[in-house]
Design a protein around this motif. Structure first.
Motif, mmCIF file in Angstrom:
data_model
loop_
_atom_site.group_PDB
_atom_site.id
_atom_site.type_symbol
_atom_site.label_atom_id
_atom_site.label_comp_id
_atom_site.label_asym_id
_atom_site.label_seq_id
_atom_site.Cartn_x
_atom_site.Cartn_y
_atom_site.Cartn_z
ATOM 1 N N MET A 25 35.392 38.936 23.293
ATOM 2 C CA MET A 25 34.565 39.105 24.496
ATOM 3 C C MET A 25 35.302 39.941 25.535
ATOM 4 N N LYS A 26 34.586 40.871 26.122
ATOM 5 C CA LYS A 26 35.154 41.696 27.185
ATOM 6 C C LYS A 26 34.854 41.064 28.548
ATOM 7 N N ILE A 27 35.836 41.102 29.426
ATOM 8 C CA ILE A 27 35.637 40.648 30.807
ATOM 9 C C ILE A 27 35.757 41.849 31.725
ATOM 10 N N LEU A 28 34.737 42.080 32.516
ATOM 11 C CA LEU A 28 34.723 43.185 33.476
ATOM 12 C C LEU A 28 35.049 42.631 34.853
ATOM 13 N N VAL A 29 36.034 43.247 35.513
ATOM 14 C CA VAL A 29 36.461 42.770 36.831
ATOM 15 C C VAL A 29 36.352 43.911 37.841
ATOM 16 N N PRO A 30 35.368 43.871 38.734
ATOM 17 C CA PRO A 30 35.298 44.888 39.794
ATOM 18 C C PRO A 30 36.371 44.617 40.849
ATOM 19 N N VAL A 31 37.077 45.656 41.241
ATOM 20 C CA VAL A 31 38.108 45.522 42.280
ATOM 21 C C VAL A 31 37.872 46.574 43.349
ATOM 22 N N LYS A 32 38.074 46.195 44.604
ATOM 23 C CA LYS A 32 37.796 47.092 45.719
ATOM 24 C C LYS A 32 39.067 47.393 46.501
ATOM 25 N N ARG A 33 39.181 48.621 46.940
ATOM 26 C CA ARG A 33 40.300 49.041 47.785
ATOM 27 C C ARG A 33 39.912 48.805 49.243
ATOM 28 N N VAL A 34 40.682 47.970 49.919
ATOM 29 C CA VAL A 34 40.366 47.610 51.309
ATOM 30 C C VAL A 34 41.632 47.709 52.160
ATOM 31 N N VAL A 35 41.455 47.625 53.455
ATOM 32 C CA VAL A 35 42.599 47.569 54.362
ATOM 33 C C VAL A 35 43.387 46.295 54.062
ATOM 34 N N ASP A 36 44.703 46.420 53.942
ATOM 35 C CA ASP A 36 45.540 45.275 53.615
ATOM 36 C C ASP A 36 45.321 44.142 54.624
ATOM 37 N N TYR A 37 45.307 42.904 54.106
ATOM 38 C CA TYR A 37 44.976 41.765 54.974
ATOM 39 C C TYR A 37 46.032 41.512 56.045
ATOM 40 N N ASN A 38 47.219 42.095 55.900
ATOM 41 C CA ASN A 38 48.263 41.929 56.914
ATOM 42 C C ASN A 38 48.143 42.918 58.071
#
Length: 251
Positions: free
Chosen positions: A1-14
């Protein structure tokens, strides 16, 4: 089974967020960017499921400008097998509905058995993409997951709700959005960072999918929250009650 994981580039939380002088949005120039923390947790869970033998491949997917390749390389260094970047124009505003459409297209194309995503992105806090994705794919969904178990072609998901914890079962394929307490993401080691440079990262233009991803929202203005006023000392309980009643209006 394949797992697809969307990831987003955002301003670092720090990073302390600053609004542009013209109020058109958040200042992004010369600001540290990183992977959305909720997506990082989703990716960690996908990698753990693969390590347990519940998945055969973990695919990281990002939608954004060319700079999002950096975020995908981080995902590959953490343990994703390959990555896909759906490239959009720099500064383009890709709203949750458009993101959901693009993720759905990739999920169908890859014949993914599970989409694991963060419950929300820390830049816009929409908390909408996962739900929209499930509707577009017509897959069952589970949100706010704090524990995930896969067995027998189904997932048992523990959800965080206002009254405590709720355990539900969903048939696969499914969309699951994860919460903060699901796991603690691993750090990418230096050897894995070097190996990530050789892992496949496909770059595909958003126009290739033939989908309507035009924005439907217009940002009128962006303002910083009002500065917090300094505290004051009161001489008696009666004075405190008076201020709470007359000035704060909470009594």
């Amino acid at each position: 089974m394949k797992i697809l994981v969307p990831v987003k580039r955002v301003v670092d939380y720090n990073v302390k967020i600053r609004v542009r002088p013209d109020g058109s949005g958040v200042e992004l120039a010369n600001v540290k960017m990183s992977m959305n923390p909720f997506d990082e947790i989703a990716l960690e869970e996908a990698i753990r499921l693969k390590e347990k033998g519940a998945a055969s491949e973990v695919i990281a997917l990002s939608i954004g400008a060319a700079a999002s390749q950096e975020t995908l390389r981080t995902a590959l260094a953490m343990g994703a097998d390959r990555a896909i970047l759906i490239e959009t124009a720099p500064g383009a505003d890709i709203e949750p509905l458009a993101v959901a459409k693009l993720i759905a297209a990739v999920a169908r194309e890859e014949e993914a058995g599970l989409v694991l995503c963060g419950k929300q992105a820390i830049d816009n806090d929409m908390n909408a993409t996962g739900q929209m994705l499930a509707a577009i794919l017509d897959w069952p969904q589970a949100t706010f997951a704090s524990e995930i178990r896969l067995e027998g072609g189904a997932a048992q998901v523990t959800r965080e709700v206002d009254g405590g914890l709720q355990v539900i079962g969903v048939a696969l394929p499914a969309v699951i959005s994860v919460d903060l307490r699901l796991n603690e993401p691993r750090y990418a080691s230096l050897p894995n960072i070097m190996k990530a440079k050789k892992k496949p990262l496909a770059i595909r233009p958003a126009g290739e999918f033939g989908l309507d991803i035009a924005p439907r929202l217009t940002v009128v203005t962006t303002v910083e929250p009002p500065a917090r006023k300094g505290g004051v000392k009161v001489g008696s309980v009666a004075e405190l009650v008076a201020k709470l009643k007359d000035e704060a209006g909470v009594l």
